[in-house]
Scaffold this motif. Structure first.
Motif, PDB file in Angstrom:
ATOM      1  N   SER A  80       0.907  -1.253  -0.224  1.00 33.15           N
ATOM      2  CA  SER A  80      -0.069  -0.030   0.202  1.00 33.15           C
ATOM      3  C   SER A  80       0.979   1.378  -0.019  1.00 33.15           C
ATOM      4  O   SER A  80       0.217   2.429  -0.060  1.00 33.15           O
ATOM      5  CB  SER A  80      -0.978   0.007   1.052  1.00 33.15           C
ATOM      6  N   ALA A  81       2.061   1.096   0.090  1.00 36.06           N
ATOM      7  CA  ALA A  81       2.911   2.234   0.172  1.00 36.06           C
ATOM      8  C   ALA A  81       2.907   3.172  -1.258  1.00 36.06           C
ATOM      9  O   ALA A  81       3.212   2.833  -2.313  1.00 36.06           O
ATOM     10  CB  ALA A  81       4.598   2.042   0.577  1.00 36.06           C
ATOM     11  N   PRO A  82       2.611   4.281  -1.069  1.00 42.61           N
ATOM     12  CA  PRO A  82       2.857   5.335  -2.325  1.00 42.61           C
ATOM     13  C   PRO A  82       4.106   5.663  -2.778  1.00 42.61           C
ATOM     14  O   PRO A  82       5.103   5.502  -1.913  1.00 42.61           O
ATOM     15  CB  PRO A  82       2.096   6.701  -1.868  1.00 42.61           C
ATOM     16  N   PHE A  83       4.445   5.776  -4.039  1.00 45.21           N
ATOM     17  CA  PHE A  83       5.822   5.854  -4.629  1.00 45.21           C
ATOM     18  C   PHE A  83       6.669   4.749  -4.088  1.00 45.21           C
ATOM     19  O   PHE A  83       8.015   4.995  -4.170  1.00 45.21           O
ATOM     20  CB  PHE A  83       6.254   7.538  -4.134  1.00 45.21           C
ATOM     21  N   PHE A  84       6.211   3.816  -3.684  1.00 47.65           N
ATOM     22  CA  PHE A  84       7.390   2.684  -3.544  1.00 47.65           C
ATOM     23  C   PHE A  84       8.284   2.348  -4.533  1.00 47.65           C
ATOM     24  O   PHE A  84       9.509   2.082  -4.041  1.00 47.65           O
ATOM     25  CB  PHE A  84       6.532   1.385  -2.923  1.00 47.65           C
ATOM     26  N   PHE A  85       7.777   2.264  -5.770  1.00 47.93           N
ATOM     27  CA  PHE A  85       8.779   1.870  -6.829  1.00 47.93           C
ATOM     28  C   PHE A  85       9.473   3.070  -7.489  1.00 47.93           C
ATOM     29  O   PHE A  85      10.177   2.973  -8.395  1.00 47.93           O
ATOM     30  CB  PHE A  85       8.183   0.991  -7.926  1.00 47.93           C
ATOM     31  N   SER A  86       9.209   4.326  -6.973  1.00 45.46           N
ATOM     32  CA  SER A  86       9.668   5.576  -7.771  1.00 45.46           C
ATOM     33  C   SER A  86      11.102   5.630  -7.364  1.00 45.46           C
ATOM     34  O   SER A  86      11.329   5.738  -5.790  1.00 45.46           O
ATOM     35  CB  SER A  86       8.721   6.764  -7.343  1.00 45.46           C
ATOM     36  N   PRO A  87      11.964   5.777  -8.216  1.00 43.20           N
ATOM     37  CA  PRO A  87      13.379   6.270  -7.771  1.00 43.20           C
ATOM     38  C   PRO A  87      13.557   7.813  -7.854  1.00 43.20           C
ATOM     39  O   PRO A  87      14.532   8.074  -7.201  1.00 43.20           O
ATOM     40  CB  PRO A  87      14.236   5.894  -9.069  1.00 43.20           C
ATOM     41  N   PHE A  89      11.009   9.770  -5.903  1.00 45.29           N
ATOM     42  CA  PHE A  89      10.197  10.439  -4.821  1.00 45.29           C
ATOM     43  C   PHE A  89      10.734   9.582  -3.524  1.00 45.29           C
ATOM     44  O   PHE A  89      11.335   8.701  -3.485  1.00 45.29           O
ATOM     45  CB  PHE A  89       8.707  10.429  -4.913  1.00 45.29           C
ATOM     46  N   GLY A  90      10.106   9.972  -2.497  1.00 45.19           N
ATOM     47  CA  GLY A  90      10.380   9.287  -1.438  1.00 45.19           C
ATOM     48  C   GLY A  90      11.202   9.905  -0.160  1.00 45.19           C
ATOM     49  O   GLY A  90      11.232  11.052   0.016  1.00 45.19           O
ATOM     50  N   LYS A  97      17.035   5.623   1.027  1.00 42.69           N
ATOM     51  CA  LYS A  97      16.289   5.543  -0.035  1.00 42.69           C
ATOM     52  C   LYS A  97      16.920   4.581  -1.018  1.00 42.69           C
ATOM     53  O   LYS A  97      16.491   3.757  -1.997  1.00 42.69           O
ATOM     54  CB  LYS A  97      16.811   6.982  -0.913  1.00 42.69           C
ATOM     55  N   LYS A  98      18.496   4.419  -0.786  1.00 43.51           N
ATOM     56  CA  LYS A  98      19.000   3.383  -1.758  1.00 43.51           C
ATOM     57  C   LYS A  98      18.333   1.859  -1.404  1.00 43.51           C
ATOM     58  O   LYS A  98      18.266   0.982  -2.089  1.00 43.51           O
ATOM     59  CB  LYS A  98      20.398   3.329  -1.279  1.00 43.51           C
ATOM     60  N   TYR A  99      18.256   1.814   0.082  1.00 40.35           N
ATOM     61  CA  TYR A  99      17.742   0.421   0.512  1.00 40.35           C
ATOM     62  C   TYR A  99      16.498   0.343  -0.186  1.00 40.35           C
ATOM     63  O   TYR A  99      15.989  -0.859  -0.324  1.00 40.35           O
ATOM     64  CB  TYR A  99      17.643   0.617   2.187  1.00 40.35           C
ATOM     65  N   THR A 103      14.975  -2.794  -2.508  1.00 42.59           N
ATOM     66  CA  THR A 103      13.874  -3.727  -2.342  1.00 42.59           C
ATOM     67  C   THR A 103      12.890  -3.579  -3.372  1.00 42.59           C
ATOM     68  O   THR A 103      12.160  -4.560  -3.692  1.00 42.59           O
ATOM     69  CB  THR A 103      13.400  -3.044  -0.919  1.00 42.59           C
ATOM     70  N   SER A 104      12.643  -2.643  -3.830  1.00 43.58           N
ATOM     71  CA  SER A 104      11.792  -2.144  -4.882  1.00 43.58           C
ATOM     72  C   SER A 104      12.023  -3.195  -6.124  1.00 43.58           C
ATOM     73  O   SER A 104      11.321  -3.803  -7.014  1.00 43.58           O
ATOM     74  CB  SER A 104      11.292  -0.987  -5.214  1.00 43.58           C
ATOM     75  N   LYS A 105      13.348  -3.404  -6.404  1.00 46.14           N
ATOM     76  CA  LYS A 105      13.641  -4.124  -7.518  1.00 46.14           C
ATOM     77  C   LYS A 105      13.661  -5.669  -7.155  1.00 46.14           C
ATOM     78  O   LYS A 105      13.160  -6.398  -7.939  1.00 46.14           O
ATOM     79  CB  LYS A 105      15.494  -3.789  -7.732  1.00 46.14           C
ATOM     80  N   LEU A 106      13.724  -5.945  -5.973  1.00 50.41           N
ATOM     81  CA  LEU A 106      13.460  -7.465  -5.399  1.00 50.41           C
ATOM     82  C   LEU A 106      12.099  -7.534  -5.430  1.00 50.41           C
ATOM     83  O   LEU A 106      11.799  -8.705  -6.092  1.00 50.41           O
ATOM     84  CB  LEU A 106      14.095  -7.778  -3.949  1.00 50.41           C
ATOM     85  N   TYR A 107      11.265  -6.699  -5.224  1.00 48.92           N
ATOM     86  CA  TYR A 107       9.647  -6.976  -5.286  1.00 48.92           C
ATOM     87  C   TYR A 107       9.245  -6.902  -6.895  1.00 48.92           C
ATOM     88  O   TYR A 107       8.496  -7.955  -6.957  1.00 48.92           O
ATOM     89  CB  TYR A 107       9.040  -5.640  -4.749  1.00 48.92           C
ATOM     90  N   LYS A 108       9.977  -6.248  -7.787  1.00 55.05           N
ATOM     91  CA  LYS A 108       9.676  -6.410  -9.077  1.00 55.05           C
ATOM     92  C   LYS A 108       9.888  -7.848  -9.507  1.00 55.05           C
ATOM     93  O   LYS A 108       9.177  -8.604 -10.321  1.00 55.05           O
ATOM     94  CB  LYS A 108      10.324  -5.323 -10.009  1.00 55.05           C
ATOM     95  N   GLU A 109      11.142  -8.402  -9.066  1.00 56.74           N
ATOM     96  CA  GLU A 109      11.521  -9.659  -9.555  1.00 56.74           C
ATOM     97  C   GLU A 109      10.568 -10.864  -8.994  1.00 56.74           C
ATOM     98  O   GLU A 109      10.267 -11.664  -9.665  1.00 56.74           O
ATOM     99  CB  GLU A 109      12.943 -10.049  -8.960  1.00 56.74           C
ATOM    100  N   LEU A 110       9.913 -10.399  -7.921  1.00 57.95           N
ATOM    101  CA  LEU A 110       8.857 -11.501  -7.185  1.00 57.95           C
ATOM    102  C   LEU A 110       7.669 -11.515  -8.018  1.00 57.95           C
ATOM    103  O   LEU A 110       7.076 -12.486  -8.220  1.00 57.95           O
ATOM    104  CB  LEU A 110       8.740 -10.996  -5.570  1.00 57.95           C
ATOM    105  N   ILE A 111       7.508 -10.070  -8.372  1.00 51.40           N
ATOM    106  CA  ILE A 111       5.940 -10.072  -9.310  1.00 51.40           C
ATOM    107  C   ILE A 111       6.195 -10.813 -10.553  1.00 51.40           C
ATOM    108  O   ILE A 111       5.319 -11.593 -11.076  1.00 51.40           O
ATOM    109  CB  ILE A 111       5.844  -8.455  -9.522  1.00 51.40           C
TER     110      ILE A 111
END
Length: 171
Positions: A80-87, A89-90, A97-99, A103-111
């Motif tokens: 539910s996090a807004p802008f979670f995949f955005s490089p 914003f945040g 931000k690097k972490y 993490t968002s790259k790993l999540y994309k691989e998971l999807i």
């Protein structure tokens, strides 16, 4: 300021109507069934997830990274996090931000690797996630049938992953 915010929400809802409407395929898909809803809090470590494989599960945030995640019958994942995949914003803290980016790259691989599961994200992630099994919402699920339900009239389903998961379960 409140009026500007209200108009902005209306404009976004109209512009992304078809993107958010895509999730209508899930309406009443599991009507009458029971499901489990899992968060990703620290206490989940003490649960034997084998005991929860008999029903469909909706999992939140980082639960797909749990070592025993595959023991669940998890068909739906909610981030539910807004802008979670955005490089762009945040957080201002560059180390965090690097972490978050890693993490968002790993999540994309998971999807990508779990095409039989469905992932639900805040609409702000739309430009950064492009998978067939990814679905997006803005403030509440965009369906008049669900809006009549008490859950969406009383709570904003994007004030946390639990509320978002409960809204999805009702839907």
């Amino acid at each position: 300021m409140i009026m500007i915010k209200r108009y902005f929400k209306k404009i976004v809802s109209v512009l992304f109507y078809y993107t958010t409407k895509k999730s209508n395929i899930f309406y009443n898909k599991h009507k009458g069934e029971t499901c489990y809803i899992f968060g990703d809090g620290i206490s989940i470590k003490s649960f034997d997830l084998n005991n929860f494989s008999d029903k469909i599960s909706i999992v939140g945030n980082y639960m797909p990274f749990h070592k025993d995640f595959d023991k669940l019958n998890a068909k739906y994942c909610v981030m539910s996090a807004p802008f979670f995949f955005s490089p762009y914003f945040g957080y201002k803290n560059l180390k965090f931000k690097k972490y978050l980016y890693e993490t968002s790259k790993l999540y994309k691989e998971l999807i990508k690797g779990n095409k039989q599961k469905y992932f639900f994200f805040h609409l702000t992630n739309y430009p950064f996630v492009n998978f067939r099994n990814a679905f997006f919402h803005f403030l509440k699920i965009n369906d008049k049938r669900l809006n009549e339900n008490f859950i969406t009239n009383r709570i904003n389903c994007y004030t946390g992953v639990l509320r978002n998961s409960i809204s999805l379960a009702i839907y």
